[in-house]
Write a protein that holds these residues in place. Structure first.
Motif, PDB file in Angstrom:
ATOM      1  N   LYS A  35       0.862  -1.177   0.000  1.00  0.00           N
ATOM      2  CA  LYS A  35       0.000   0.000   0.000  1.00  0.00           C
ATOM      3  C   LYS A  35       0.898   1.225   0.000  1.00  0.00           C
ATOM      4  O   LYS A  35       1.760   1.355   0.861  1.00  0.00           O
ATOM      5  CB  LYS A  35      -0.914   0.008   1.229  1.00  0.00           C
ATOM      6  N   PRO A  36       0.725   2.134  -0.951  1.00  0.00           N
ATOM      7  CA  PRO A  36       1.608   3.309  -0.983  1.00  0.00           C
ATOM      8  C   PRO A  36       1.574   4.078   0.329  1.00  0.00           C
ATOM      9  O   PRO A  36       0.536   4.158   0.998  1.00  0.00           O
ATOM     10  CB  PRO A  36       1.019   4.153  -2.125  1.00  0.00           C
ATOM     11  N   ILE A  37       2.707   4.631   0.697  1.00  0.00           N
ATOM     12  CA  ILE A  37       2.802   5.460   1.892  1.00  0.00           C
ATOM     13  C   ILE A  37       2.671   6.923   1.454  1.00  0.00           C
ATOM     14  O   ILE A  37       3.437   7.399   0.617  1.00  0.00           O
ATOM     15  CB  ILE A  37       4.130   5.240   2.632  1.00  0.00           C
ATOM     16  N   LEU A  38       1.689   7.625   2.036  1.00  0.00           N
ATOM     17  CA  LEU A  38       1.408   9.010   1.680  1.00  0.00           C
ATOM     18  C   LEU A  38       1.811   9.939   2.819  1.00  0.00           C
ATOM     19  O   LEU A  38       1.816   9.546   3.990  1.00  0.00           O
ATOM     20  CB  LEU A  38      -0.085   9.196   1.382  1.00  0.00           C
ATOM     21  N   ALA A  39       2.124  11.150   2.478  1.00  0.00           N
ATOM     22  CA  ALA A  39       2.431  12.165   3.492  1.00  0.00           C
ATOM     23  C   ALA A  39       1.149  12.504   4.247  1.00  0.00           C
ATOM     24  O   ALA A  39       0.134  12.840   3.630  1.00  0.00           O
ATOM     25  CB  ALA A  39       3.016  13.407   2.836  1.00  0.00           C
ATOM     26  N   ASP A  40       1.184  12.393   5.573  1.00  0.00           N
ATOM     27  CA  ASP A  40      -0.011  12.710   6.357  1.00  0.00           C
ATOM     28  C   ASP A  40      -0.133  14.210   6.630  1.00  0.00           C
ATOM     29  O   ASP A  40      -1.142  14.679   7.137  1.00  0.00           O
ATOM     30  CB  ASP A  40      -0.011  11.928   7.669  1.00  0.00           C
ATOM     31  N   ARG A  41       0.921  14.955   6.300  1.00  0.00           N
ATOM     32  CA  ARG A  41       0.901  16.416   6.368  1.00  0.00           C
ATOM     33  C   ARG A  41       2.051  16.913   5.503  1.00  0.00           C
ATOM     34  O   ARG A  41       2.797  16.111   4.934  1.00  0.00           O
ATOM     35  CB  ARG A  41       1.047  16.909   7.809  1.00  0.00           C
ATOM     36  N   ASP A  42       2.187  18.206   5.368  1.00  0.00           N
ATOM     37  CA  ASP A  42       3.309  18.736   4.579  1.00  0.00           C
ATOM     38  C   ASP A  42       4.641  18.328   5.208  1.00  0.00           C
ATOM     39  O   ASP A  42       4.771  18.221   6.428  1.00  0.00           O
ATOM     40  CB  ASP A  42       3.243  20.267   4.517  1.00  0.00           C
ATOM     41  N   PHE A  43       5.646  18.135   4.329  1.00  0.00           N
ATOM     42  CA  PHE A  43       7.007  17.844   4.806  1.00  0.00           C
ATOM     43  C   PHE A  43       7.964  18.872   4.234  1.00  0.00           C
ATOM     44  O   PHE A  43       8.064  18.980   3.012  1.00  0.00           O
ATOM     45  CB  PHE A  43       7.428  16.431   4.385  1.00  0.00           C
ATOM     46  N   PRO A  44       8.675  19.637   5.061  1.00  0.00           N
ATOM     47  CA  PRO A  44       8.434  19.723   6.504  1.00  0.00           C
ATOM     48  C   PRO A  44       7.079  20.359   6.787  1.00  0.00           C
ATOM     49  O   PRO A  44       6.514  21.057   5.926  1.00  0.00           O
ATOM     50  CB  PRO A  44       9.587  20.601   7.000  1.00  0.00           C
ATOM     51  N   PRO A  45       6.550  20.157   8.011  1.00  0.00           N
ATOM     52  CA  PRO A  45       5.204  20.656   8.319  1.00  0.00           C
ATOM     53  C   PRO A  45       5.153  22.152   8.619  1.00  0.00           C
ATOM     54  O   PRO A  45       4.071  22.693   8.841  1.00  0.00           O
ATOM     55  CB  PRO A  45       4.814  19.835   9.548  1.00  0.00           C
ATOM     56  N   PHE A  46       6.308  22.798   8.652  1.00  0.00           N
ATOM     57  CA  PHE A  46       6.387  24.248   8.876  1.00  0.00           C
ATOM     58  C   PHE A  46       7.683  24.741   8.264  1.00  0.00           C
ATOM     59  O   PHE A  46       8.546  23.947   7.873  1.00  0.00           O
ATOM     60  CB  PHE A  46       6.336  24.580  10.380  1.00  0.00           C
ATOM     61  N   HIS A  47       7.815  26.072   8.137  1.00  0.00           N
ATOM     62  CA  HIS A  47       9.085  26.630   7.684  1.00  0.00           C
ATOM     63  C   HIS A  47      10.109  26.350   8.782  1.00  0.00           C
ATOM     64  O   HIS A  47      10.024  26.902   9.880  1.00  0.00           O
ATOM     65  CB  HIS A  47       8.972  28.140   7.439  1.00  0.00           C
ATOM     66  N   ARG A  48      11.081  25.499   8.455  1.00  0.00           N
ATOM     67  CA  ARG A  48      11.987  24.963   9.470  1.00  0.00           C
ATOM     68  C   ARG A  48      13.354  25.628   9.372  1.00  0.00           C
ATOM     69  O   ARG A  48      13.940  25.723   8.290  1.00  0.00           O
ATOM     70  CB  ARG A  48      12.117  23.448   9.276  1.00  0.00           C
ATOM     71  N   VAL A  49      13.879  26.059  10.516  1.00  0.00           N
ATOM     72  CA  VAL A  49      15.217  26.647  10.577  1.00  0.00           C
ATOM     73  C   VAL A  49      16.249  25.532  10.430  1.00  0.00           C
ATOM     74  O   VAL A  49      16.151  24.492  11.085  1.00  0.00           O
ATOM     75  CB  VAL A  49      15.415  27.392  11.914  1.00  0.00           C
ATOM     76  N   GLN A 139       4.096  17.297  -0.148  1.00  0.00           N
ATOM     77  CA  GLN A 139       2.900  17.957   0.333  1.00  0.00           C
ATOM     78  C   GLN A 139       1.906  16.919   0.841  1.00  0.00           C
ATOM     79  O   GLN A 139       1.961  15.745   0.449  1.00  0.00           O
ATOM     80  CB  GLN A 139       2.283  18.809  -0.766  1.00  0.00           C
ATOM     81  N   LYS A 140       1.036  17.338   1.739  1.00  0.00           N
ATOM     82  CA  LYS A 140       0.063  16.436   2.340  1.00  0.00           C
ATOM     83  C   LYS A 140      -0.686  15.668   1.249  1.00  0.00           C
ATOM     84  O   LYS A 140      -1.157  16.243   0.269  1.00  0.00           O
ATOM     85  CB  LYS A 140      -0.930  17.218   3.192  1.00  0.00           C
ATOM     86  N   GLY A 141      -0.751  14.319   1.426  1.00  0.00           N
ATOM     87  CA  GLY A 141      -1.437  13.462   0.466  1.00  0.00           C
ATOM     88  C   GLY A 141      -0.566  12.975  -0.669  1.00  0.00           C
ATOM     89  O   GLY A 141      -0.961  12.078  -1.417  1.00  0.00           O
ATOM     90  N   GLU A 142       0.636  13.511  -0.808  1.00  0.00           N
ATOM     91  CA  GLU A 142       1.535  13.097  -1.883  1.00  0.00           C
ATOM     92  C   GLU A 142       2.185  11.769  -1.544  1.00  0.00           C
ATOM     93  O   GLU A 142       2.520  11.497  -0.388  1.00  0.00           O
ATOM     94  CB  GLU A 142       2.599  14.170  -2.102  1.00  0.00           C
ATOM     95  N   GLN A 143       2.374  10.910  -2.571  1.00  0.00           N
ATOM     96  CA  GLN A 143       3.004   9.614  -2.344  1.00  0.00           C
ATOM     97  C   GLN A 143       4.484   9.781  -2.032  1.00  0.00           C
ATOM     98  O   GLN A 143       5.201  10.485  -2.724  1.00  0.00           O
ATOM     99  CB  GLN A 143       2.840   8.727  -3.576  1.00  0.00           C
ATOM    100  N   ILE A 144       4.926   9.092  -0.970  1.00  0.00           N
ATOM    101  CA  ILE A 144       6.345   9.119  -0.609  1.00  0.00           C
ATOM    102  C   ILE A 144       7.012   7.801  -0.991  1.00  0.00           C
ATOM    103  O   ILE A 144       8.122   7.783  -1.510  1.00  0.00           O
ATOM    104  CB  ILE A 144       6.538   9.366   0.904  1.00  0.00           C
ATOM    105  N   ILE A 145       6.340   6.683  -0.715  1.00  0.00           N
ATOM    106  CA  ILE A 145       6.899   5.363  -1.039  1.00  0.00           C
ATOM    107  C   ILE A 145       5.877   4.617  -1.889  1.00  0.00           C
ATOM    108  O   ILE A 145       4.712   4.488  -1.504  1.00  0.00           O
ATOM    109  CB  ILE A 145       7.208   4.539   0.224  1.00  0.00           C
ATOM    110  N   GLU A 146       6.315   4.104  -3.041  1.00  0.00           N
ATOM    111  CA  GLU A 146       5.388   3.416  -3.932  1.00  0.00           C
ATOM    112  C   GLU A 146       5.222   1.959  -3.542  1.00  0.00           C
ATOM    113  O   GLU A 146       6.100   1.333  -2.941  1.00  0.00           O
ATOM    114  CB  GLU A 146       5.845   3.519  -5.387  1.00  0.00           C
ATOM    115  N   GLU A 147       4.065   1.424  -3.894  1.00  0.00           N
ATOM    116  CA  GLU A 147       3.792   0.003  -3.679  1.00  0.00           C
ATOM    117  C   GLU A 147       4.823  -0.833  -4.416  1.00  0.00           C
ATOM    118  O   GLU A 147       5.258  -0.497  -5.514  1.00  0.00           O
ATOM    119  CB  GLU A 147       2.383  -0.330  -4.190  1.00  0.00           C
ATOM    120  N   GLY A 148       5.237  -1.943  -3.805  1.00  0.00           N
ATOM    121  CA  GLY A 148       6.234  -2.821  -4.415  1.00  0.00           C
ATOM    122  C   GLY A 148       7.647  -2.536  -3.969  1.00  0.00           C
ATOM    123  O   GLY A 148       8.580  -3.244  -4.349  1.00  0.00           O
ATOM    124  N   THR A 149       7.829  -1.518  -3.130  1.00  0.00           N
ATOM    125  CA  THR A 149       9.161  -1.171  -2.646  1.00  0.00           C
ATOM    126  C   THR A 149       9.607  -2.145  -1.552  1.00  0.00           C
ATOM    127  O   THR A 149       8.830  -2.517  -0.682  1.00  0.00           O
ATOM    128  CB  THR A 149       9.169   0.261  -2.071  1.00  0.00           C
TER     129      THR A 149
END
Length: 398
Positions: A35-49, A139-149
């Motif tokens: 099952k593809p792994i999706l971003a559950d929120r933006d990465f990074p989730p804020f403007h990060r120092v 971005q939130k909802g974007e696929q990070i890891i594809e099925e079959g990996t």
């Protein structure tokens, strides 16, 4: 006999989906994602120092300002702060949220701070520097890891960061490894002069362990009726049977006949290859898959590495499998019109090229010779002289 290419094509045509299962994150290493792994929120989730230093509004620097009153400190893990005066600054730590009303971070190495005043000592600044912007990775909802990996430690870390405590993976087959022959005794026994210890089942079992499969083992003696009786039971309980031995032309090699008597359909017997020519392959209408490899240890080892691994990869739906290659480090003569799985020692040159040095041994029964090799290089049929520098596929086992 059929060619290696045809044999592999037939084997892979009987690849089988064994379904899916959920496993805890800590047991997901090397499993196949279903099952593809999706971003559950933006990465990074804020403007990060990204650097320890101070945060400012760039237009103040652009107007010529170099000294700033420090309003406070923004730490990693703390709520977002806000710069109250655009002529001031906030100290910020790596990993902190970028304070509101700031847009540039200057590292401490380019700042001196005395009595609450931060003075910038470098003129080489860019607006937006040292900031990892929200959603710039994923971005939130974007696929990070594809099925079959195949899940490596890198993917395990990603699964953790998106909160996937249980992972949906390809279910592995239930496998039984079966040794054959009256000459074999268990590893803890002292063999008589006419006997040898079982080694092939341990060898195969360890290969399967590397693939995540905890296979069971059994042994069959050289009695046809007993073989038939045991086979009927094995086929009820296991998805895959892997045999070692009893498939050649000896008077006690009952296995091919016994397999057909219990309803296993033979797809081929004997392949134009060395080692492993007597390889037998079949399936049942119930979905069992049977690999019957020759009993010589190098034959068993090569066939498991090549045929079983290819079949398993296809069954599990592994993506992006890439062939590896190496160049012969010396000339090779091989006269039989067979594909040759030649044991080689690999060396990586300074230029990044893989060199394969042939390891001479005493045939497919020379198990000890494997400890000096890193891989098999696949020497094709069709010619007898193979030149130094020619490149061929390899089957690495280290």
């Amino acid at each position: 006999m059929i060619t290696v290419e045809k044999a592999l094509q037939i084997v892979n045509s009987f690849a089988k989906d064994f379904g899916v299962e959920k496993v805890p994150l800590q047991k997901a290493l090397n499993r196949i994602l279903r099952k593809p792994i999706l971003a559950d929120r933006d990465f990074p989730p804020f403007h990060r120092v990204t650097m320890d230093g101070i945060a400012i509004e760039y237009k103040s620097f652009e107007s010529g300002q170099r000294s700033y009153k420090v309003e406070g400190i923004g730490a990693a893990g703390a709520p977002q702060q806000k710069l109250k005066d655009s002529n001031n600054c906030l100290e910020v730590m790596t990993g902190a949220m970028l304070p509101k009303s700031t847009d540039t971070v200057i590292r401490y190495e380019d700042v001196s701070i005395n009595n609450g005043i931060a003075t910038i000592t470098s003129n080489q600044l860019k607006k937006g520097q040292n900031i990892h912007y929200q959603g710039s990775d994923k971005q939130k909802g974007e696929q990070i890891i594809e099925e079959g990996t195949v899940l490596s430690p890198a993917e395990i870390g990603v699964c953790a960061t998106v909160g996937e405590s249980e992972i949906l993976v390809a279910k592995l087959p239930n496998v039984l490894i079966i040794s054959t022959g009256d000459e074999l005794v268990d590893v803890h026994e002292t063999p008589k002069p006419h006997q040898i210890r079982k080694s092939n089942i341990w060898q195969i079992q360890s290969i399967l362990q590397q693939l995540g499969i905890e296979a069971q083992t059994a042994h069959l003696v050289d009695q046809k009726e007993e073989i038939i009786s045991q086979l009927k039971e094995y086929l009820k309980s296991y998805d895959v049977l892997i045999f070692s031995g009893a498939v050649s032309k000896g008077k006690f090699d009952f296995l091919p006949e016994a397999l057909q008597e219990v309803g296993v359909k033979k797809h081929f017997h004997k392949v134009l290859q060395r080692p492993g020519k007597p390889f037998w392959f079949g399936t049942t209408d119930l979905g069992n898959t049977i690999f019957a490899f020759p009993g010589n240890p190098v034959s068993t080892f090569a066939c498991t590495q090549f045929y079983f691994k290819n079949w398993l990869n296809k069954s599990l739906g592994i993506k992006n499998q890439k062939l590896q290659y190496a160049a012969l480090a010396e000339d090779l003569n091989f006269n039989p019109d067979l594909t040759y799985f030649l044991q080689v020692k690999l060396e990586n040159t300074a230029e990044g090229k893989n060199l394969a040095y042939p390891i001479t041994g005493n045939g497919s029964g020379d198990l000890a010779n494997l400890v000096y090799a890193d891989a098999f290089i696949v020497i094709p049929q069709g010619k007898t002289l193979f030149k130094k520098g020619e490149t061929y596929p390899i089957i690495p086992f280290r």
